[in-house]
Design an enzyme around this catalytic site. Structure first.
Site, PDB file in Angstrom:
ATOM      1  N   TYR A 133       0.814  -1.131  -0.147  1.00 45.62           N
ATOM      2  CA  TYR A 133       0.255   0.075  -0.085  1.00 45.62           C
ATOM      3  C   TYR A 133       1.021   1.389  -0.079  1.00 45.62           C
ATOM      4  CZ  TYR A 133      -3.031   3.645   1.483  1.00 45.62           C
ATOM      5  OH  TYR A 133      -4.036   4.605   1.882  1.00 45.62           O
ATOM      6  N   LYS A 144       0.995   3.937  -3.079  1.00 38.82           N
ATOM      7  CA  LYS A 144       0.665   5.539  -2.683  1.00 38.82           C
ATOM      8  C   LYS A 144       2.083   6.492  -2.918  1.00 38.82           C
ATOM      9  CE  LYS A 144      -3.540   5.623  -1.553  1.00 38.82           C
ATOM     10  NZ  LYS A 144      -4.437   6.332  -2.204  1.00 38.82           N
TER      11      LYS A 144
END
Length: 196
Positions: free
Chosen positions: A58, A62
């Site tokens: 994740y 990002k």
């Protein structure tokens, strides 16, 4: 990160990176022809600069989204909205967190119970109500000249400040917040028993 399913990592990059590129490509002609000044906002995350434990895929997606944002075409104002902790369905919507169970051969098996609680999002952090977050973001974006990076959500300012601290300091702090310090102690104790 080393135990993440590659297919799940690919889904994260599809959602958080490729979607930005695809959507932006479709809208660039309209945005560049705007007479009132185009504004493009990509919702990245404070995790794009913080190595939050157990969220490697994740975090990486990002970080990639933030870099894509910084490299979008000139003539369009592009804002990186770095979101902190917000009360949402983040953990409930994650396919890997619905029923988090470590694989039998996991590196983290000695700390199984603690690890699975972390996967379920049982971390002691404050969450900003979604309505408050939305109002603040709208206020930020309604300014005549909004900043290129906006930090919103609980702990977003802390993440911004931590980005200036030495990595070892930030790493130690994140271990305590996430419970990784406990996992590390359990794993060290297990290794110590094997060498005795």
């Amino acid at each position: 990160m080393v135990e993440a399913e590659i297919s799940e990592v690919e889904k994260l990059f599809d959602l958080n990176v490729w979607s930005i590129i695809r959507t932006t490509r479709h809208f660039v002609p309209l945005l560049r022809n705007s007479k009132t000044g185009a504004l493009l906002v990509n919702n990245t995350s404070g995790n794009s600069i913080m190595p939050m434990p157990f969220q490697g895929p994740y975090n990486a997606s990002k970080a990639a989204a933030a870099m894509v944002t910084q490299n979008l075409p000139f003539g369009i104002k592009v804002i990186d909205l770095k979101t902190g902790a917000v009360k949402s369905h983040f953990h409930e919507n994650s396919t890997t967190r619905v029923n988090p169970v470590l694989p039998e051969n996991s590196l983290y098996t000695p700390a199984k119970e603690k690890m699975e609680s972390i996967f379920r999002g049982e971390i002691n952090i404050n969450l900003m109500p979604a309505e408050e977050y939305a109002k603040r973001v709208v206020n930020d974006l309604s300014k005549d000249n909004p900043p290129l990076i906006i930090w919103r959500g609980d702990s977003a300012t802390k993440a911004w400040l931590a980005s200036f601290a030495p990595l070892g300091f930030t790493d130690g702090l994140l271990k305590k917040i996430s419970g990784l310090d406990v996992v590390e102690q359990i794993l060290k104790a297990k290794v110590g028993k094997k060498t005795d």
